[in-house]
Design a protein around this motif. Structure first.
Motif, mmCIF file in Angstrom:
data_model
loop_
_atom_site.group_PDB
_atom_site.id
_atom_site.type_symbol
_atom_site.label_atom_id
_atom_site.label_comp_id
_atom_site.label_asym_id
_atom_site.label_seq_id
_atom_site.Cartn_x
_atom_site.Cartn_y
_atom_site.Cartn_z
ATOM 1 N N LYS A 121 44.373 23.479 83.606
ATOM 2 C CA LYS A 121 45.526 24.356 83.841
ATOM 3 C C LYS A 121 46.590 24.159 82.759
ATOM 4 O O LYS A 121 47.181 25.131 82.280
ATOM 5 N N PHE A 122 46.833 22.908 82.380
ATOM 6 C CA PHE A 122 47.798 22.626 81.336
ATOM 7 C C PHE A 122 47.401 23.307 80.037
ATOM 8 O O PHE A 122 48.221 23.947 79.376
ATOM 9 N N ARG A 123 46.144 23.178 79.666
ATOM 10 C CA ARG A 123 45.665 23.785 78.418
ATOM 11 C C ARG A 123 45.767 25.300 78.468
ATOM 12 O O ARG A 123 46.145 25.936 77.473
ATOM 13 N N GLU A 124 45.428 25.903 79.604
ATOM 14 C CA GLU A 124 45.549 27.356 79.751
ATOM 15 C C GLU A 124 46.990 27.796 79.532
ATOM 16 O O GLU A 124 47.252 28.749 78.795
ATOM 17 N N ASN A 125 47.916 27.116 80.193
ATOM 18 C CA ASN A 125 49.328 27.474 80.070
ATOM 19 C C ASN A 125 49.831 27.270 78.643
ATOM 20 O O ASN A 125 50.574 28.095 78.108
ATOM 21 N N PHE A 126 49.431 26.173 78.030
ATOM 22 C CA PHE A 126 49.874 25.872 76.671
ATOM 23 C C PHE A 126 49.346 26.910 75.686
ATOM 24 O O PHE A 126 50.080 27.401 74.824
ATOM 25 N N LYS A 127 48.077 27.267 75.819
ATOM 26 C CA LYS A 127 47.503 28.301 74.945
ATOM 27 C C LYS A 127 48.220 29.630 75.135
ATOM 28 O O LYS A 127 48.463 30.361 74.173
ATOM 29 N N GLY A 128 48.573 29.946 76.385
ATOM 30 C CA GLY A 128 49.324 31.168 76.655
ATOM 31 C C GLY A 128 50.677 31.171 75.967
ATOM 32 O O GLY A 128 51.106 32.188 75.417
ATOM 33 N N GLN A 129 51.344 30.031 75.972
ATOM 34 C CA GLN A 129 52.633 29.927 75.297
ATOM 35 C C GLN A 129 52.470 30.065 73.789
ATOM 36 O O GLN A 129 53.280 30.719 73.125
ATOM 37 N N LEU A 130 51.438 29.452 73.250
ATOM 38 C CA LEU A 130 51.217 29.543 71.805
ATOM 39 C C LEU A 130 50.915 30.966 71.366
ATOM 40 O O LEU A 130 51.335 31.398 70.291
ATOM 41 N N LYS A 131 50.209 31.722 72.205
ATOM 42 C CA LYS A 131 49.879 33.102 71.861
ATOM 43 C C LYS A 131 51.114 33.994 71.808
ATOM 44 O O LYS A 131 51.126 35.006 71.131
ATOM 45 N N LYS A 132 52.168 33.598 72.531
ATOM 46 C CA LYS A 132 53.393 34.398 72.562
ATOM 47 C C LYS A 132 54.300 34.140 71.365
ATOM 48 O O LYS A 132 55.231 34.888 71.125
ATOM 49 N N ILE A 133 54.023 33.090 70.619
ATOM 50 C CA ILE A 133 54.873 32.743 69.480
ATOM 51 C C ILE A 133 54.632 33.715 68.334
ATOM 52 O O ILE A 133 53.494 34.020 67.986
ATOM 53 N N LYS A 134 55.720 34.209 67.775
ATOM 54 C CA LYS A 134 55.633 35.090 66.608
ATOM 55 C C LYS A 134 56.438 34.457 65.484
ATOM 56 O O LYS A 134 57.551 33.985 65.700
ATOM 57 N N PHE A 135 55.883 34.446 64.331
ATOM 58 C CA PHE A 135 56.572 33.911 63.173
ATOM 59 C C PHE A 135 57.434 35.001 62.558
ATOM 60 O O PHE A 135 57.010 36.143 62.410
ATOM 61 N N VAL A 136 58.638 34.644 62.206
ATOM 62 C CA VAL A 136 59.586 35.609 61.673
ATOM 63 C C VAL A 136 59.033 36.267 60.413
ATOM 64 O O VAL A 136 59.215 37.459 60.193
ATOM 65 N N GLU A 137 58.322 35.501 59.612
ATOM 66 C CA GLU A 137 57.783 36.034 58.363
ATOM 67 C C GLU A 137 56.760 37.146 58.600
ATOM 68 O O GLU A 137 56.548 38.004 57.760
ATOM 69 N N ASP A 138 56.127 37.141 59.773
ATOM 70 C CA ASP A 138 55.082 38.115 60.076
ATOM 71 C C ASP A 138 55.602 39.368 60.774
ATOM 72 O O ASP A 138 54.851 40.308 61.000
ATOM 73 N N LEU A 139 56.887 39.401 61.118
ATOM 74 C CA LEU A 139 57.445 40.529 61.845
ATOM 75 C C LEU A 139 57.948 41.611 60.897
ATOM 76 O O LEU A 139 58.401 41.337 59.797
ATOM 77 N N SER A 140 57.871 42.841 61.393
ATOM 78 C CA SER A 140 58.419 43.950 60.619
ATOM 79 C C SER A 140 59.932 43.978 60.797
ATOM 80 O O SER A 140 60.488 43.304 61.662
ATOM 81 N N GLU A 141 60.590 44.775 59.988
ATOM 82 C CA GLU A 141 62.046 44.888 60.084
ATOM 83 C C GLU A 141 62.464 45.428 61.446
ATOM 84 O O GLU A 141 63.468 44.994 62.016
#
Length: 71
Positions: free
Chosen positions: A40-60
């Protein structure tokens, strides 16, 4: 995450192990609960990581929307 009952049981078994030791049955139960907790911990952690967006990869437009939401 796990239910409160399961978390309480994990904690109870951990305390009992330190004070008086566990039976073979309790050792197996503890291991099963630990494995379930880790899954369960790993599932939740992976879910959180998938939500992370790097500023460099975002459009204006995406950056503007994020700044707007923060204010």
């Amino acid at each position: 995450m796990l239910t409160k009952d399961k978390m309480d049981r994990i904690n109870h078994l951990a305390k009992k192990k330190k004070t008086e030791g566990l039976t073979e049955e309790e050792i197996l139960e503890q291991e099963g609960l630990r494995q379930e907790y880790l899954e369960k911990f790993r599932e939740n952690f992976k879910g959180q990581l998938k939500k992370i967006k790097f500023v460099e990869d975002l459009s204006e437009e995406e950056l503007a929307e994020i700044k707007k939401q923060q204010n």
